[in-house]
Motif scaffolding. Structure first.
Motif, PDB file in Angstrom:
ATOM      1  N   GLN A   6      10.475  -2.198   2.461  1.00  0.00           N
ATOM      2  CA  GLN A   6       9.760  -2.716   1.301  1.00  0.00           C
ATOM      3  C   GLN A   6      10.729  -3.293   0.276  1.00  0.00           C
ATOM      4  O   GLN A   6      10.464  -4.342  -0.330  1.00  0.00           O
ATOM      5  N   ARG A   7      11.850  -2.627   0.069  1.00  0.00           N
ATOM      6  CA  ARG A   7      12.817  -3.134  -0.921  1.00  0.00           C
ATOM      7  C   ARG A   7      13.463  -4.432  -0.450  1.00  0.00           C
ATOM      8  O   ARG A   7      13.732  -5.317  -1.256  1.00  0.00           O
ATOM      9  N   MET A   8      13.734  -4.543   0.851  1.00  0.00           N
ATOM     10  CA  MET A   8      14.272  -5.798   1.368  1.00  0.00           C
ATOM     11  C   MET A   8      13.261  -6.915   1.263  1.00  0.00           C
ATOM     12  O   MET A   8      13.614  -8.070   1.018  1.00  0.00           O
ATOM     13  N   GLY A   9      11.973  -6.576   1.454  1.00  0.00           N
ATOM     14  CA  GLY A   9      10.918  -7.576   1.408  1.00  0.00           C
ATOM     15  C   GLY A   9      10.639  -8.143   2.782  1.00  0.00           C
ATOM     16  O   GLY A   9      11.534  -8.731   3.413  1.00  0.00           O
ATOM     17  N   VAL A  10       9.421  -7.955   3.274  1.00  0.00           N
ATOM     18  CA  VAL A  10       9.095  -8.400   4.637  1.00  0.00           C
ATOM     19  C   VAL A  10       9.206  -9.915   4.761  1.00  0.00           C
ATOM     20  O   VAL A  10       9.698 -10.436   5.773  1.00  0.00           O
ATOM     21  N   ALA A  11       8.777 -10.641   3.736  1.00  0.00           N
ATOM     22  CA  ALA A  11       8.911 -12.103   3.790  1.00  0.00           C
ATOM     23  C   ALA A  11      10.376 -12.515   3.824  1.00  0.00           C
ATOM     24  O   ALA A  11      10.749 -13.502   4.474  1.00  0.00           O
ATOM     25  N   ASN A  12      11.213 -11.762   3.149  1.00  0.00           N
ATOM     26  CA  ASN A  12      12.655 -12.005   3.164  1.00  0.00           C
ATOM     27  C   ASN A  12      13.230 -11.749   4.554  1.00  0.00           C
ATOM     28  O   ASN A  12      14.052 -12.525   5.064  1.00  0.00           O
ATOM     29  N   ILE A  13      12.786 -10.669   5.194  1.00  0.00           N
ATOM     30  CA  ILE A  13      13.219 -10.344   6.558  1.00  0.00           C
ATOM     31  C   ILE A  13      12.793 -11.446   7.523  1.00  0.00           C
ATOM     32  O   ILE A  13      13.564 -11.898   8.375  1.00  0.00           O
ATOM     33  N   GLN A  14      11.547 -11.883   7.384  1.00  0.00           N
ATOM     34  CA  GLN A  14      11.022 -12.941   8.247  1.00  0.00           C
ATOM     35  C   GLN A  14      11.817 -14.237   8.076  1.00  0.00           C
ATOM     36  O   GLN A  14      12.204 -14.876   9.064  1.00  0.00           O
ATOM     37  N   ALA A  15      12.085 -14.618   6.831  1.00  0.00           N
ATOM     38  CA  ALA A  15      12.808 -15.863   6.564  1.00  0.00           C
ATOM     39  C   ALA A  15      14.224 -15.806   7.121  1.00  0.00           C
ATOM     40  O   ALA A  15      14.735 -16.805   7.658  1.00  0.00           O
ATOM     41  N   HIS A  16      14.865 -14.652   7.024  1.00  0.00           N
ATOM     42  CA  HIS A  16      16.233 -14.508   7.557  1.00  0.00           C
ATOM     43  C   HIS A  16      16.256 -14.722   9.064  1.00  0.00           C
ATOM     44  O   HIS A  16      17.105 -15.474   9.583  1.00  0.00           O
ATOM     45  N   ALA A  17      15.322 -14.085   9.773  1.00  0.00           N
ATOM     46  CA  ALA A  17      15.270 -14.252  11.230  1.00  0.00           C
ATOM     47  C   ALA A  17      14.968 -15.692  11.610  1.00  0.00           C
ATOM     48  O   ALA A  17      15.572 -16.240  12.552  1.00  0.00           O
ATOM     49  N   HIS A  18      14.053 -16.313  10.889  1.00  0.00           N
ATOM     50  CA  HIS A  18      13.700 -17.696  11.223  1.00  0.00           C
ATOM     51  C   HIS A  18      14.873 -18.644  10.973  1.00  0.00           C
ATOM     52  O   HIS A  18      15.040 -19.636  11.687  1.00  0.00           O
ATOM     53  N   THR A  19      15.684 -18.358   9.960  1.00  0.00           N
ATOM     54  CA  THR A  19      16.871 -19.180   9.702  1.00  0.00           C
ATOM     55  C   THR A  19      17.832 -19.108  10.886  1.00  0.00           C
ATOM     56  O   THR A  19      18.355 -20.130  11.354  1.00  0.00           O
ATOM     57  N   LEU A  20      18.070 -17.897  11.390  1.00  0.00           N
ATOM     58  CA  LEU A  20      18.947 -17.746  12.550  1.00  0.00           C
ATOM     59  C   LEU A  20      18.347 -18.397  13.787  1.00  0.00           C
ATOM     60  O   LEU A  20      19.058 -19.041  14.581  1.00  0.00           O
TER      61      LEU A  20
END
Length: 416
Positions: free
Chosen positions: A327-341
């Motif tokens: 929750q602190r990392m932010g799920v949308a943030n996690i998703q965006a990071h993976a999509h960038t890679l």
């Protein structure tokens, strides 16, 4: 005073860990953490792991939370003083917050497939009807293999199961619409396919199901924790997820969401001491009068319908750290990071002879490719100490919060 049943029911993780969790905010603003969080895991010391859709490594802090519980258990001093474990309350609420549900709509189950089986049974769909129109179940061939086994076995019993065929690497909406009719009772699919990350539109499926008087079940094990989920906005009736993948927990404990207004319509098919809040004996000397042998205060929550026996307390301790951290990392943030890679892989892998078979609009972290020579590819990856998932004819890559561009380049260099 705690009864024997309460002791068994409520033996939770260490009180220290529970208090620590309860003092921390369960939800934080999206995008609050800069990714990757490389130092939060020891995994990069051992391999280039791009296989998080198989099982997710434990973070350092989650491992410490688990070890704290094991230390507590080793002492043998029972510290629980309330009827409900603070850790279980917080973990249940943590998952509920992650999918925008209420904690009363969430039950602990030991796996995603266990949750799916419970839903099918509660809807009375394990055998064909003895009279009247035959109800049917609609699923698709990109659903999890254990689920396909479930529905294949129900077919043998005479249940009307309709399995939609993929077109290439996707499930076409029109094909689902043709399979659903007025006798459909359940649409059951993987929100994100474990094969290639194909992602269903949850709201569209829920609307389709409800328009025909049916319910929607989503297997969210490849979605929960790595892409946003909102069961309120989508109208999903049931959703299940294990915790050992993107929730960064471990085997043996997961979650089953059941919408509150659906619960009263379900049939109770299994019973457990976890399905009532209190009980009173009326059979022993000194007991108050009442119906023999006891009376029970049955819970009208998801737990009251679906929970069976004890749960995995060590995994509960793990989740007491991992869920608020996600929750602190932010799920949308996690998703965006993976999509960038994954953007780099979409561009570069076809140049190396690996055709991408994941749709552009896939929502989660999975990216899959066709593989002409699996043995040769496996040898290259092993030599470079790069870990991905290889199946006959396919390769699945799934980066997470600790992966960075260097890991992607290591994969590309290994295959070049």
């Amino acid at each position: 005073m705690l009864s024997r049943r309460s002791l068994i029911k409520n033996s939770g993780a260490a009180i220290v860990a529970a208090k620590s969790l309860l003092s921390a905010p369960i939800a934080s603003a999206e995008g609050a953490t800069t990714l990757p969080v490389r130092d939060a895991f020891v995994t990069p010391q051992f391999e280039v792991c791009l296989n998080n859709a198989r099982w997710h490594p434990l973070s350092n802090s989650a491992r410490k939370a688990t070890e704290s519980y094991l230390d507590y258990k080793a002492r043998g001093v029972f510290n629980q003083t309330s009827l409900t474990s603070p850790t279980s309350i917080a973990v249940r609420q943590g998952f509920a917050s992650l999918i925008n549900a209420h904690a009363d709509e969430v039950a602990f189950v030991n796996s995603t497939t266990a949750g799916e089986n419970l839903v099918v049974a509660a809807l009375g769909l394990t055998r064909p009807a003895t009279s009247g129109p035959q109800p049917n179940i609609v699923t698709d061939a990109m659903h999890f293999e254990g689920s396909l086994y479930l529905y294949s076995e129900l077919r043998k019993r005479g249940v009307d199961v309709r399995i939609v065929k993929p077109r290439g690497w996707v499930i076409d909406r029109a094909d689902i619409e043709r399979a659903v009719d007025k006798n459909t009772r359940l649409i059951a699919v993987s929100q994100v396919s474990w094969i290639n990350g194909f992602t269903h539109d949850a709201k569209w499926l829920a609307d389709l199901a409800h328009a025909h008087g049916a319910k929607l079940f989503l297997d969210a094990v490849q979605a929960a924790g790595c892409m946003p989920i909102d069961v309120r906005a989508s109208g999903v009736d049931f959703l299940a997820s294990a915790s050992y993948k993107w929730l960064m927990g471990d085997f043996g404990l997961g979650f089953l969401y059941a919408r509150a207004d659906v619960l009263p319509t379900l049939e109770r098919t299994q019973w457990s001491f976890r399905q009532f809040s209190e009980m009173q004996y009326h059979a022993l000397p000194g007991d108050p009068p009442g119906p023999y042998p006891a009376t029970f205060d049955q819970l009208q929550t998801a737990a009251g319908f679906f929970e069976l026996g004890t749960y995995a307390n060590a995994v509960l301790a793990t989740l007491s750290d991992s869920l608020p951290w996600i929750q602190r990392m932010g799920v949308a943030n996690i998703q965006a990071h993976a999509h960038t890679l994954n953007t780099t892989l979409r561009r570069e892998m076809p140049r190396l002879g690996y055709e991408c078979i994941t749709p552009e609009d896939a929502g989660a972290s999975i990216l899959s490719f066709r593989v002409a020579d699996a043995a040769k590819t496996a040898a290259k990856l092993k030599a470079a100490n790069v870990d991905v998932s290889l199946n006959p004819g396919r390769m699945r890559v799934s980066p997470s919060v600790y992966n960075h561009e260097g890991d992607i380049q290591a994969l590309l260099s290994a295959l070049a």
